[in-house]
Motif scaffolding. Sequence first.
Motif, short mmCIF file in Angstrom:
data_model
loop_
_atom_site.label_atom_id
_atom_site.label_comp_id
_atom_site.label_asym_id
_atom_site.label_seq_id
_atom_site.Cartn_x
_atom_site.Cartn_y
_atom_site.Cartn_z
N SER A 1 0.84 -1.21 0.00
CA SER A 1 0.00 0.00 0.00
C SER A 1 0.87 1.25 0.00
O SER A 1 0.54 2.24 -0.68
CB SER A 1 -0.93 0.01 1.22
OG SER A 1 -0.19 -0.01 2.42
N HIS B 1 1.59 6.42 -7.04
CA HIS B 1 0.50 7.35 -7.39
C HIS B 1 0.96 8.80 -7.26
O HIS B 1 0.63 9.64 -8.11
CB HIS B 1 -0.71 7.11 -6.48
CG HIS B 1 -1.55 5.92 -6.89
ND1 HIS B 1 -2.13 5.82 -8.14
CD2 HIS B 1 -1.89 4.79 -6.23
CE1 HIS B 1 -2.80 4.68 -8.23
NE2 HIS B 1 -2.65 4.03 -7.08
N GLU B 2 1.72 9.10 -6.21
CA GLU B 2 2.24 10.47 -6.04
C GLU B 2 3.11 10.84 -7.22
O GLU B 2 3.01 11.94 -7.77
CB GLU B 2 3.05 10.56 -4.74
CG GLU B 2 3.67 11.94 -4.53
CD GLU B 2 4.57 12.00 -3.31
OE1 GLU B 2 5.29 13.02 -3.15
OE2 GLU B 2 4.57 11.04 -2.51
N GLU C 1 2.36 1.62 -3.47
CA GLU C 1 1.36 2.13 -4.42
C GLU C 1 1.09 3.62 -4.21
O GLU C 1 0.89 4.35 -5.18
CB GLU C 1 0.07 1.32 -4.28
CG GLU C 1 0.20 -0.11 -4.80
CD GLU C 1 -1.10 -0.89 -4.72
OE1 GLU C 1 -2.14 -0.27 -4.41
OE2 GLU C 1 -1.08 -2.11 -4.97
N ASN C 2 1.11 4.06 -2.96
CA ASN C 2 0.94 5.50 -2.67
C ASN C 2 2.08 6.31 -3.29
O ASN C 2 1.86 7.39 -3.84
CB ASN C 2 0.87 5.74 -1.17
CG ASN C 2 -0.44 5.29 -0.56
OD1 ASN C 2 -1.44 5.15 -1.26
ND2 ASN C 2 -0.45 5.03 0.74
#
Length: 421
Positions: free
Chosen positions: A4, A11-12, A7-8
């Motif tokens: 997680s 995404h950033e 993935e953050n």
Amino acid sequence: MTNSLIENIIHEYKNDQESVYQTWFLNNEDRLKAFRTIKSGINDVIRSIECRSFGNDFKGSPLEIVITAISEQKQVFEGASHAFFWKPKLRIPDIYENETNQLAFGRFLKSCTQASTEKQIIEEIAKLDKVQIKGLGPAVANILYFLHPTLFPPFNTAIVNGFNFLFNRKIKLGSWTQYLEMRESILEFNEKHRSFFSKDFGAIAGLLFEVGSGRIIIPENAEHVMKLDLRSKSDKSRKKRHKEVIEDLEAANEHSEMQYHLARLGTSLGYKVWIAQNDHKREWNNKKLGEFSLPSLVLKDIPKPVLDTVALIDVIWLDHNQEIVSAFEVEKSTSIYSGILRLQDLSLSLQANSNRFYLVAPDKREKEIKAQLLRPSFCQTGSISLSYMLFSDLRCDCDAMCKFGHNSSVLDKIAKTVVHM
């Protein structure tokens, strides 16, 4: 690091409009042009080594053209040329005055251009590493990336730092063995997160670069960022990046304006016009550039790889027989090298010698154009008739040329040439 959190971070990186991902990786126009022109330049390097005309310095060599074109590919490749500068006192990289090493480097490049599998290229890396050429290390991977972007990632200090932070490793610069270890981990990571990235390793390399330079903060690099005061450097980097993004937008607009003037002029002179395939949807003066262009470019007796490159030339004028009359490369902020190489590639593919080729550039780049056209490697082309025009002249005189011109010779009124002594 949990999935997680990873993935953050991804995404950033992807959602930041000023990230390497947005400003370079998704900028397909410059990327597509870069791959083809850099590969053409690498072939020139190989030929010059085989003909013993490579030279004994980085400056003025065909390798300088290639590496400079690479280093101009946005932030992730800044500084790519440093590893190739000839440092006489250190005798590194020892490919300029040592003929045996130079030939080994040439064989490596030639084999890599002809290779089609990673196994073949890894074998060539092992051969090159075995020669132990002083000062010639994995910085060469930046060349490999432009030859095989789905097989080999680029390599520099920031990318290595980002890799070590993200993967909790201690990979060091200067070792082909460690580069290949890093590559294996990147391959595995890229495959695991394929839905977020791409087969092209430029996407994940950009993420590693952003983490390694401190632009993206993660738990693993936070202490390092604070300790080395990278936060203030990061802030400066953000401001610099923001300025570059604004300049790129302005450059794109001015680039479209010049294509518009050239397309309008070509049409008024009775020629068919081709606008670079990837620019058909761009607009200027409330008109899509594609409205002025042929829907597809069909040229006789030109190999498909060359045609793919030619289709990206900014503007081409053709006569009623679909023969090229003139071709134009607009170089607002991109590499002058790349524009010359694309026009040279086209020129060498055409049997007729009556074609005229033009660089179109801002007034402030006139000295740069003159300097590039006087380079020995471009002076020797012989077959290419290359002139240049300045934005201010085309902008000011386009209407008059449309009104009073009869054929392409009207460009002689504003075109300039460089006289070789």
